[in-house]
Design an enzyme around this catalytic site. Structure first.
Site, PDB file in Angstrom:
ATOM      1  N   ARG A 297       0.707  -1.194  -0.093  1.00 59.82           N
ATOM      2  CA  ARG A 297       0.147  -0.022  -0.093  1.00 59.82           C
ATOM      3  C   ARG A 297       0.929   1.172   0.037  1.00 59.82           C
ATOM      4  O   ARG A 297       0.169   2.350   0.048  1.00 59.82           O
ATOM      5  CB  ARG A 297      -0.840   0.040   1.061  1.00 59.82           C
ATOM      6  CG  ARG A 297      -0.343  -0.172   2.628  1.00 59.82           C
ATOM      7  CD  ARG A 297      -1.313  -0.063   3.656  1.00 59.82           C
ATOM      8  NE  ARG A 297      -2.122  -0.980   3.612  1.00 59.82           N
ATOM      9  CZ  ARG A 297      -3.403  -0.755   4.118  1.00 59.82           C
ATOM     10  NH1 ARG A 297      -3.903   0.429   4.485  1.00 59.82           N
ATOM     11  NH2 ARG A 297      -4.229  -1.713   4.231  1.00 59.82           N
TER      12      ARG A 297
ATOM     13  N   ASP B 105      -8.103  -3.321   1.276  1.00 58.84           N
ATOM     14  CA  ASP B 105      -9.363  -3.156   1.595  1.00 58.84           C
ATOM     15  C   ASP B 105     -10.338  -2.237   0.700  1.00 58.84           C
ATOM     16  O   ASP B 105     -11.169  -1.909   1.192  1.00 58.84           O
ATOM     17  CB  ASP B 105      -9.543  -2.865   3.189  1.00 58.84           C
ATOM     18  CG  ASP B 105      -8.687  -1.707   3.471  1.00 58.84           C
ATOM     19  OD1 ASP B 105      -7.957  -1.303   2.545  1.00 58.84           O
ATOM     20  OD2 ASP B 105      -8.992  -1.099   4.479  1.00 58.84           O
TER      21      ASP B 105
ATOM     22  N   LYS C  19       0.643 -19.414   7.054  1.00 52.87           N
ATOM     23  CA  LYS C  19       0.415 -19.501   8.203  1.00 52.87           C
ATOM     24  C   LYS C  19       0.295 -18.294   9.393  1.00 52.87           C
ATOM     25  O   LYS C  19       0.912 -17.277   8.693  1.00 52.87           O
ATOM     26  CB  LYS C  19       0.801 -20.407   9.169  1.00 52.87           C
ATOM     27  CG  LYS C  19       2.529 -20.127   9.779  1.00 52.87           C
ATOM     28  CD  LYS C  19       3.333 -21.222  10.404  1.00 52.87           C
ATOM     29  CE  LYS C  19       3.130 -20.915  11.710  1.00 52.87           C
ATOM     30  NZ  LYS C  19       4.073 -20.203  12.524  1.00 52.87           N
TER      31      LYS C  19
ATOM     32  N   HIS D 253       6.115 -24.599   5.986  1.00 58.87           N
ATOM     33  CA  HIS D 253       7.373 -24.470   5.185  1.00 58.87           C
ATOM     34  C   HIS D 253       8.199 -25.779   5.784  1.00 58.87           C
ATOM     35  O   HIS D 253       9.160 -26.121   4.929  1.00 58.87           O
ATOM     36  CB  HIS D 253       8.054 -23.356   5.294  1.00 58.87           C
ATOM     37  CG  HIS D 253       8.842 -23.127   6.892  1.00 58.87           C
ATOM     38  ND1 HIS D 253       8.131 -22.749   7.881  1.00 58.87           N
ATOM     39  CD2 HIS D 253      10.127 -23.410   7.190  1.00 58.87           C
ATOM     40  CE1 HIS D 253       9.050 -22.571   8.755  1.00 58.87           C
ATOM     41  NE2 HIS D 253      10.187 -23.187   8.609  1.00 58.87           N
TER      42      HIS D 253
ATOM     43  N   GLU E 147      14.622 -24.575  19.358  1.00 56.10           N
ATOM     44  CA  GLU E 147      15.059 -23.399  18.730  1.00 56.10           C
ATOM     45  C   GLU E 147      15.862 -22.543  19.565  1.00 56.10           C
ATOM     46  O   GLU E 147      15.763 -22.570  20.863  1.00 56.10           O
ATOM     47  CB  GLU E 147      14.085 -22.569  18.280  1.00 56.10           C
ATOM     48  CG  GLU E 147      12.901 -23.086  17.395  1.00 56.10           C
ATOM     49  CD  GLU E 147      11.884 -22.268  17.148  1.00 56.10           C
ATOM     50  OE1 GLU E 147      12.196 -21.394  16.269  1.00 56.10           O
ATOM     51  OE2 GLU E 147      10.912 -22.045  17.618  1.00 56.10           O
TER      52      GLU E 147
ATOM     53  N   ASP F 292       2.053 -22.076  17.493  1.00 57.56           N
ATOM     54  CA  ASP F 292       3.015 -21.572  16.500  1.00 57.56           C
ATOM     55  C   ASP F 292       3.909 -22.516  16.094  1.00 57.56           C
ATOM     56  O   ASP F 292       4.248 -22.617  14.864  1.00 57.56           O
ATOM     57  CB  ASP F 292       4.186 -20.545  17.396  1.00 57.56           C
ATOM     58  CG  ASP F 292       4.940 -19.905  16.375  1.00 57.56           C
ATOM     59  OD1 ASP F 292       4.493 -19.293  15.367  1.00 57.56           O
ATOM     60  OD2 ASP F 292       6.374 -19.881  16.622  1.00 57.56           O
TER      61      ASP F 292
ATOM     62  N   HIS G  10       4.067 -27.348  12.197  1.00 56.86           N
ATOM     63  CA  HIS G  10       5.435 -28.202  11.978  1.00 56.86           C
ATOM     64  C   HIS G  10       5.460 -29.648  12.387  1.00 56.86           C
ATOM     65  O   HIS G  10       5.935 -30.586  12.080  1.00 56.86           O
ATOM     66  CB  HIS G  10       6.386 -27.124  12.179  1.00 56.86           C
ATOM     67  CG  HIS G  10       6.600 -26.098  11.698  1.00 56.86           C
ATOM     68  ND1 HIS G  10       5.804 -25.356  10.434  1.00 56.86           N
ATOM     69  CD2 HIS G  10       6.764 -24.485  12.351  1.00 56.86           C
ATOM     70  CE1 HIS G  10       5.995 -24.104  10.126  1.00 56.86           C
ATOM     71  NE2 HIS G  10       6.527 -23.798  11.405  1.00 56.86           N
TER      72      HIS G  10
ATOM     73  N   LYS H 287      20.168 -24.935  18.366  1.00 56.59           N
ATOM     74  CA  LYS H 287      19.031 -25.148  17.441  1.00 56.59           C
ATOM     75  C   LYS H 287      19.174 -26.516  16.837  1.00 56.59           C
ATOM     76  O   LYS H 287      20.246 -26.950  16.535  1.00 56.59           O
ATOM     77  CB  LYS H 287      19.276 -24.234  16.247  1.00 56.59           C
ATOM     78  CG  LYS H 287      18.041 -24.188  15.233  1.00 56.59           C
ATOM     79  CD  LYS H 287      18.424 -23.094  13.959  1.00 56.59           C
ATOM     80  CE  LYS H 287      17.622 -23.648  12.875  1.00 56.59           C
ATOM     81  NZ  LYS H 287      16.336 -23.065  12.853  1.00 56.59           N
TER      82      LYS H 287
HETATM   83  C1  BG6 Z   1       7.712 -20.246  12.071  1.00 52.76           C
HETATM   84  C2  BG6 Z   1       7.474 -19.975  13.435  1.00 52.76           C
HETATM   85  O1  BG6 Z   1       6.750 -20.928  11.485  1.00 52.76           O
HETATM   86  O2  BG6 Z   1       8.823 -21.340  12.235  1.00 52.76           O
HETATM   87  C3  BG6 Z   1       8.613 -19.155  14.202  1.00 52.76           C
HETATM   88  O3  BG6 Z   1       6.390 -19.140  13.436  1.00 52.76           O
HETATM   89  C4  BG6 Z   1       9.877 -20.494  14.108  1.00 52.76           C
HETATM   90  O4  BG6 Z   1       8.306 -19.039  15.387  1.00 52.76           O
HETATM   91  C5  BG6 Z   1       9.948 -20.870  12.640  1.00 52.76           C
HETATM   92  O5  BG6 Z   1      10.945 -19.712  14.652  1.00 52.76           O
HETATM   93  C6  BG6 Z   1      11.206 -22.174  12.703  1.00 52.76           C
HETATM   94  O6  BG6 Z   1      11.349 -22.558  11.280  1.00 52.76           O
HETATM   95  P1  BG6 Z   1      12.840 -22.879  11.177  1.00 52.76           P
HETATM   96  O7  BG6 Z   1      12.631 -23.369   9.369  1.00 52.76           O
HETATM   97  O8  BG6 Z   1      14.010 -21.732  11.301  1.00 52.76           O
HETATM   98  O9  BG6 Z   1      13.002 -24.126  11.788  1.00 52.76           O
END
Ligand code: BG6
Length: 487
Positions: free
Chosen positions: A48, A92, A145, A175, A213, A232, A237, A342
């Site tokens: 926008r 909108d 999402k 993803h 994470e 989330d 996932h 991670k």
């Molecule tokens: C997202 C979440 O869908 O996935 C995030 O909203 C999360 O909170 C992320 O950190 C993790 O994705 P990846 O690919 O880094 O494991």
């Protein structure tokens, strides 16, 4: 390489947002670099702001430099920028969609509408597209999402979109389904006879799925606090990984074959309710701690945070799947923010042997484990016992690892980002890696029951130090069943 897909007008709503800059545009760059974009494909950025073409392109170029880690190929960057066009549309305002109608050329190009905006705008976009008369049977929409925050709101979103588009036109993104190693779960399970025949309650004791994470919630506090780790990460996932590990063999990899098998797993999940929640779920929230030696604030102390929040940043769950294959084989899931490192992995713990012929030297033979490392350091390991070479000291056994690192096995080949595969599949019309409406809703139904259980219990989440593996209670969750987390 021959390209078997047609030219697209790939419209990204929310082109200036974080997701486009971090993920979508870098993925399009990689696809272009690999020669996977049709010569006539265009990318239509929609937002926008009043931007002229030059400042739009400068912004995109800067984003590519910032978010692609390797050296950029300038020819590819220029080719990508030449495909890009900017349209100012207030989402909108229905009359403004005529700008898309005038620009898009559905006779020559497939129109793909990627909704990289908050879900409350999905309805506006759909009705705006209809108002402008743009929707044709070939038009596709891509939904990011979160698709709702519970069953009721996800139905609302799905209903609105379904007023304008059929299920075969809708691509719901998770993803994780685009990640190389998540897809490799299919190869591992269904291309190797040793696993196709040893994948049930006869040989498997239990399964652990960890998505840890290291990142804290930080600047995403406002968004995250309304959702929490269960919504989330688990609803989408972890549920997707679980279904891929647990599903029956699909007939083939065509769109609905895979999705139907995943759906059957979701239908077989034993509900967790207020009555059993304390035995099945642990929820945690990170406190102050150390990550990689640096002191970091707790969740409640993060900038912009509300010190009274009871939102969970960690969750561990025992999941039971009530079907023939998985009778008495629990799946333990855990995921959290601000954890020690991670690490995402699936660990299959096999059963103990029925009889131990080495009992004279070893009372307890540790059972085999299959460790599937999803990220980072993608690979597969099998933990097994071997005889230590030598004579004279009796028969000694030692745990050893068969370790297959993808990076080494495949000559350091680049592992494509999940979005690259998914964007290509959208352009080529393959839906297998996208979530069917029924999957989303089944998964929310199961998650809602846990959320309701928490609401009724009024128990606050348990604190864990940032940089750890979660609250002590999550250790107890497995210890109760005489098991422990893979560390
Ligand atoms: C997202 C979440 O869908 O996935 C995030 O909203 C999360 O909170 C992320 O950190 C993790 O994705 P990846 O690919 O880094 O494991």
């Amino acid at each position: 390489m021959t390209i078997d897909h047609q030219a697209c007008d790939f419209a990204i709503y929310g082109i200036l947002g974080d997701l486009s800059r971090r993920k979508l545009l870098p993925a399009l760059y990689q696809l272009d670099r690999e020669g996977l974009l049709h010569d006539d494909t265009r990318i239509i950025g929609i937002a926008r702001h009043d931007l002229n073409r030059q400042s739009f392109l400068d912004h995109i170029r800067e984003g590519l430099h910032r978010f692609i880690k390797e050296d950029l190929d300038n020819d590819v960057v220029n080719r990508l920028l030449a495909r890009m066009h900017y349209l100012l549309v207030n989402l909108d305002v229905p009359d403004e969609y005529s700008r898309i109608k005038t620009f898009a050329d559905q006779k020559k190009r497939l129109l793909i509408n990627y909704f990289s905006v908050a879900p409350f705008l999905f309805g506006d976009i759909c009705s705006g597209l209809a108002h402008a008369g743009i929707i044709e049977p070939s038009t596709r929409v891509v939904l990011e999402k979160p698709i709702g925050r519970d069953l009721a709101s996800s139905r609302e979103i799905n209903d609105i979109v379904a007023k304008y588009f059929s299920e075969t036109q809708i691509y719901r993104i998770d993803h994780y389904l685009g990640k190389e190693t998540v897809m490799n779960l299919l190869a591992l399970r269904f291309a190797n006879s040793i696993f196709t025949t040893n994948w049930d309650h006869n040989t498997i004791d239990h399964v652990q799925i960890t998505v840890a994470e290291e990142v804290r919630v930080g600047s995403r506090w406002g968004y995250f606090d309304k959702s929490g780790q269960l919504r989330d990460m688990v609803q989408n996932h972890l549920m997707q990984i679980l279904t891929l590990v647990a599903m029956e063999p699909p007939v083939n990899l065509h769109d609905d074959s895979l999705r139907n098998e995943k759906l059957k797993v979701l239908k077989a999940l034993r509900p967790i309710t207020h009555d059993n929640i304390d035995d099945m779920v642990v929820r945690g929230q990170y406190g102050r701690g150390y990550i990689r030696g640096n002191e970091v604030p707790g969740y409640l102390e993060e900038a912009g945070g509300n010190p009274a929040s009871t939102t969970e940043t960690f969750v561990a769950i025992r999941v039971d799947i009530d079907n023939w294959r998985w009778a008495d084989v629990p799946f333990y899931l855990r995921t959290g923010k601000a954890m020690a490192t991670k690490r995402s992995e699936v660990v299959i713990h096999f059963k103990r042997l029925p009889h131990n012929i080495f009992a004279d030297s070893y009372q307890n033979l540790p059972p085999n484990k299959l460790i599937i490392r999803l990220q980072p350091d993608e690979g597969v390991e099998i933990e097994m016992l071997n005889k230590v070479p030598g004579i004279g000291q009796g028969l000694q056994l030692q745990r050893t690892m068969l370790d297959l690192s993808f990076c080494e096995a495949f000559n350091n080949s680049r592992i494509a980002d999940a979005y690259e595969r998914l964007l290509l599949d959208i352009m080529q019309g393959r839906q297998a890696l996208f979530i069917h409406r029924e999957e989303v809703e089944r998964s929310w139904q199961w998650i809602d029951s846990i959320q309701n259980g928490w609401q009724q219990s009024h128990e606050p989440p348990k604190t864990y130090p940032a940089g750890s593996w979660g609250p002590v209670a999550s250790v107890a969750l497995l210890a109760r069943d005489d098991r422990e987390w893979e560390e």
